[in-house]
Design a protein around this motif. Structure first.
Motif, mmCIF file in Angstrom:
data_model
loop_
_atom_site.group_PDB
_atom_site.id
_atom_site.type_symbol
_atom_site.label_atom_id
_atom_site.label_comp_id
_atom_site.label_asym_id
_atom_site.label_seq_id
_atom_site.Cartn_x
_atom_site.Cartn_y
_atom_site.Cartn_z
ATOM 1 N N ALA A 1 2.700 -5.975 -2.937
ATOM 2 C CA ALA A 1 3.525 -5.303 -2.101
ATOM 3 C C ALA A 1 3.869 -6.024 -0.205
ATOM 4 O O ALA A 1 5.084 -6.332 -0.781
ATOM 5 N N GLN B 1 7.271 -0.543 5.724
ATOM 6 C CA GLN B 1 6.472 1.234 6.155
ATOM 7 C C GLN B 1 5.203 0.988 5.050
ATOM 8 O O GLN B 1 4.769 1.648 5.204
ATOM 9 N N SER B 2 5.693 0.724 3.955
ATOM 10 C CA SER B 2 4.935 1.573 2.136
ATOM 11 C C SER B 2 4.359 0.739 3.120
ATOM 12 O O SER B 2 2.636 1.200 2.755
ATOM 13 N N VAL B 3 3.788 -0.796 3.260
ATOM 14 C CA VAL B 3 3.013 -1.562 3.517
ATOM 15 C C VAL B 3 1.972 -1.157 4.272
ATOM 16 O O VAL B 3 1.189 -1.034 3.808
ATOM 17 N N THR C 1 1.831 1.698 5.294
ATOM 18 C CA THR C 1 1.403 3.380 5.058
ATOM 19 C C THR C 1 0.218 3.102 4.036
ATOM 20 O O THR C 1 -0.457 4.035 4.356
ATOM 21 N N GLY C 2 0.117 2.287 2.966
ATOM 22 C CA GLY C 2 -0.805 1.535 1.822
ATOM 23 C C GLY C 2 -2.002 1.147 2.484
ATOM 24 O O GLY C 2 -2.454 1.051 1.911
ATOM 25 N N GLN D 1 11.486 -0.335 4.695
ATOM 26 C CA GLN D 1 11.391 0.101 4.083
ATOM 27 C C GLN D 1 9.633 -0.592 3.051
ATOM 28 O O GLN D 1 8.897 0.850 3.181
ATOM 29 N N LEU D 2 9.881 -1.289 3.110
ATOM 30 C CA LEU D 2 8.755 -2.120 2.210
ATOM 31 C C LEU D 2 7.637 -1.978 3.431
ATOM 32 O O LEU D 2 6.625 -1.792 3.256
ATOM 33 N N ARG E 1 -3.908 3.939 4.623
ATOM 34 C CA ARG E 1 -4.302 4.744 3.222
ATOM 35 C C ARG E 1 -6.023 4.138 3.028
ATOM 36 O O ARG E 1 -6.212 4.850 2.581
ATOM 37 N N ARG F 1 16.202 -2.711 2.831
ATOM 38 C CA ARG F 1 14.849 -3.484 2.084
ATOM 39 C C ARG F 1 13.072 -3.485 2.778
ATOM 40 O O ARG F 1 12.202 -2.692 2.291
#
Length: 225
Positions: free
Chosen positions: A43, A120-122, A124-125, A117-118, A128, A114
């Motif tokens: 990602a 934010q995903s990174v 969050t990942g 969004q990515l 986690r 994009r």
């Protein structure tokens, strides 16, 4: 019948899987963390690629804007000199550049969305995975405590067995001597049958002897001389 057997087999497999997962829980957690890190790395690479493309598109966008501004000035100068043919050519070029500019702006907007969004995903990942690592540390500590407790339980069980063995030994040693008990019972029987009373009275000279004594044997030997 077959349905019941199938249900039993499925249940047994599920229990076996649960035992395996419990036994290798720490290894499975670490493996999942590694898989999550690989996914996060992919990602991040995608995000870096999008950011790089966004920068390239942004540079192209600014370049088109610069060319439009330049041609617009030249077209205005041509019109001022009443050179409509050359001004028309400039106008056509400006129109094409403006269409290209619009497309590039849409591309940049899509990339912005994009990337956001990515990103934010990174993030969050990443959080986690940090939580997973902390959870893995806690799980290892708990498993270590469980291992210690298991060894302690084994020790306590062994101690309990030792104590039980000691108790059994004490119980055996504390029992009465069966041989001594037999002699006592024999004496009691003799007393009850009055056999010992007759022997005691004969030994004191009351009545004939009930047993041959060493004195009797010695006297008989002297009489033979």
């Amino acid at each position: 019948m077959f349905g019941t057997l199938r249900t039993l087999v499925v249940g047994a497999n599920a229990r076996a899987e649960e035992r395996v997962r419990d036994t290798y829980a720490i290894e499975l957690i670490e493996q999942k963390i590694r898989e999550a890190q690989v996914s996060l790395g992919a990602a991040k690479a995608t995000l870096a690629s999008l950011i790089q493309r966004h920068r390239a598109e942004d540079r192209q966008l600014k370049s088109v804007e610069t060319r439009i501004a330049d041609l617009t000035k030249r077209a205005e100068a041509a019109l001022k000199d009443k050179n409509e043919e050359l001004a028309m050519q400039a106008a056509d070029a400006i129109a094409q550049l403006e269409n290209e500019l619009e497309m590039r702006r849409k591309t940049v907007d899509r990339l912005d969305t994009r990337i956001l969004q990515l990103r934010q995903s990174v993030e969050t990942g990443h959080r986690r995975i940090v939580d997973l690592k902390q959870g893995a540390i806690t799980a290892k500590a708990v498993r270590h405590e469980q291992s210690i407790q298991s060894r302690l339980n084994t020790t306590l069980t062994a101690q309990s067995s030792v104590a039980e063995a000691e108790e059994l030994i004490a119980q055996v040693l504390g029992k009465d001597d069966p041989f001594e008990q037999a002699e006592i019972l024999s004496d009691i029987e003799h007393d009850l049958s009055h056999d010992t009373l007759t022997d005691r009275m004969a030994a004191q000279g009351y009545g004939s002897a009930t047993k041959i004594t060493g004195t009797d044997v010695l006297q008989r030997l002297k009489a033979k001389k």
